[in-house]
Design an enzyme around this catalytic site. Structure first.
Site, PDB file in Angstrom:
ATOM      1  N   LYS A 221       0.767 -65.018  90.649  1.00 45.96           N
ATOM      2  CA  LYS A 221       0.190 -63.775  90.122  1.00 45.96           C
ATOM      3  C   LYS A 221       1.216 -62.940  89.354  1.00 45.96           C
ATOM      4  CE  LYS A 221      -3.993 -63.492  92.812  1.00 45.96           C
ATOM      5  NZ  LYS A 221      -4.720 -62.962  93.964  1.00 45.96           N
ATOM      6  N   ARG A 256      -3.269 -68.947 100.109  1.00 45.81           N
ATOM      7  CA  ARG A 256      -4.136 -69.472  99.040  1.00 45.81           C
ATOM      8  C   ARG A 256      -3.255 -69.732  97.821  1.00 45.81           C
ATOM      9  NH1 ARG A 256      -6.828 -67.602  94.600  1.00 45.81           N
ATOM     10  NH2 ARG A 256      -8.894 -68.473  94.194  1.00 45.81           N
TER      11      ARG A 256
HETATM   12  N1  HH2 Z   1      -7.346 -64.284  94.050  1.00 49.82           N
HETATM   13  C1  HH2 Z   1      -8.069 -64.785  93.029  1.00 49.82           C
HETATM   14  C2  HH2 Z   1      -9.343 -65.318  93.265  1.00 49.82           C
HETATM   15  N2  HH2 Z   1      -9.838 -65.388  94.521  1.00 49.82           N
HETATM   16  N3  HH2 Z   1      -9.609 -65.001  96.831  1.00 49.82           N
HETATM   17  C3  HH2 Z   1      -8.894 -64.512  97.869  1.00 49.82           C
HETATM   18  N4  HH2 Z   1      -9.372 -64.584  99.108  1.00 49.82           N
HETATM   19  N5  HH2 Z   1      -7.659 -63.946  97.687  1.00 49.82           N
HETATM   20  C4  HH2 Z   1      -7.097 -63.834  96.449  1.00 49.82           C
HETATM   21  O1  HH2 Z   1      -5.996 -63.275  96.331  1.00 49.82           O
HETATM   22  C5  HH2 Z   1      -7.836 -64.333  95.320  1.00 49.82           C
HETATM   23  C6  HH2 Z   1      -9.116 -64.915  95.562  1.00 49.82           C
HETATM   24  C7  HH2 Z   1      -7.541 -64.738  91.649  1.00 49.82           C
HETATM   25  O2  HH2 Z   1      -6.720 -65.830  91.394  1.00 49.82           O
HETATM   26  P1  HH2 Z   1      -7.197 -67.225  90.763  1.00 49.82           P
HETATM   27  O3  HH2 Z   1      -8.331 -67.841  91.479  1.00 49.82           O
HETATM   28  O4  HH2 Z   1      -5.993 -68.078  90.671  1.00 49.82           O
HETATM   29  O5  HH2 Z   1      -7.616 -66.843  89.280  1.00 49.82           O
HETATM   30  P2  HH2 Z   1      -9.021 -66.475  88.614  1.00 49.82           P
HETATM   31  O6  HH2 Z   1      -9.675 -65.401  89.381  1.00 49.82           O
HETATM   32  O7  HH2 Z   1      -8.607 -66.035  87.218  1.00 49.82           O
HETATM   33  O8  HH2 Z   1      -9.853 -67.706  88.605  1.00 49.82           O
END
Ligand code: HH2
Length: 285
Positions: A221, A256
């Protein structure tokens, strides 16, 4: 022994747990547009299980700051074929804010609902309560489209985020869910400054002290990029591993992450080093 129960799965939280991120989206911040077909996404999910992921978290909507929402139909079309195939191989989580998508994903074999909007939607609570799935209740200030648009403000970020999560978790219990199915997540990067994110991770033990399993999603992030001066999310792996090791030592239970193999190795090593002295580190057992 603390357990997190997710459908047919029960995770012993004395050991560090890893949730692999599988984004079947065209626009996720780090790995959007990676897969040309559901088969390619399934292959990547199977590889995560093989590398030691306890859970694979399938998402069909990017929630990065400024992202546009997708329609529930589009989201379901992206995730369901992948969930269905992967659920035969391990514990699958569905990362969605849509009750209809969550319901369909559970029917396809998912065992966890990961809702970044923290079960604000009563329909989402209904879906979770009607099944035996595990849930991740995450904190987000506002909506993805706007959450970083204005400078986020908290008087005390740890207390406010923790109290919000405890309230949402209590609501789920009132709806009939047993406590050991509910995990909480401070929502790193969701309406938080770099300093807020660092504080939440430093004080992750405050979240563990609620008694709920704690999920932490810091992988690649932007606060890591800000600290290290690294623009490209794919180059933030070392920083992400440092956060995973630190957060687990401070009380987080489930990390995660995008980089499953590396995280599993780091956590196994830290676990071996800590040995029986974990109690002295102030971890919540
Ligand atoms: N962060 C993202 C999405 N889902 N779920 C939980 N429980 N905790 C988090 O910190 C979290 C999450 C955002 O990251 P990512 O899935 O890598 O990216 P995007 O939302 O752009 O798909």
């Amino acid at each position: 022994m603390a357990l997190w129960r997710c459908g047919g799965w029960a995770f012993d939280l004395a050991r560090p747990r890893v949730m692999g991120i599988l984004n079947v989206t065209p626009d996720s911040f780090s790995d959007g547009g990676r897969f040309g077909s559901p088969e390619e996404a399934v292959e990547a999910g199977l590889a995560m299980f093989a590398e030691g992921a306890d859970i694979v978290d399938v998402g069909g909507e990017s929630t990065r700051p400024g992202a546009d929402p997708v329609t529930p139909d589009e989201e379901a079309a992206r995730v369901l074929p992948v969930v269905e195939e992967l659920a035969g191989a391990g514990c699958v989580s569905i990362d969605t804010r849509n009750a209809a998508t969550a319901r369909a994903a559970l029917a396809a074999g998912a065992a966890v609902i990961n809702d970044v909007s923290g079960f604000r939607d009563p329909a989402m609570i209904e879906v979770a309560a009607a099944s035996d799935c595990g849930v991740v209740v995450m904190h987000m200030l506002g909506e993805p489209k706007t959450m970083q648009a204005e400078e986020p403000h908290y008087d005390d970020v740890v207390v406010e985020v923790r109290d919000y999560l405890a309230t949402q978790a209590a609501m789920l219990e009132e709806a009939g869910m047993v406590r050991d199915r509910i995990a909480i997540d401070p929502g790193i990067g969701f309406g938080k400054t770099v300093e807020h994110n660092l504080t939440l991770i430093r004080d992750v033990g405050e979240f563990a002290a609620t008694g709920y399993p704690v999920v932490l999603g810091a992988s690649r992030k932007s606060f890591i990029g800000a600290v290290l001066g690294i623009e490209d999310p794919k180059q933030r792996v070392a920083g992400s591993l440092a956060v995973a090791a630190f957060a687990w030592l401070r009380g987080a239970h489930v990390l995660r992450v995008h980089d499953v193999r590396e995280t599993v190795e780091v956590l196994r090593m830290v676990e071996a080093l800590v040995g029986d002295s974990r109690a002295h580190l102030g971890r919540v057992p």
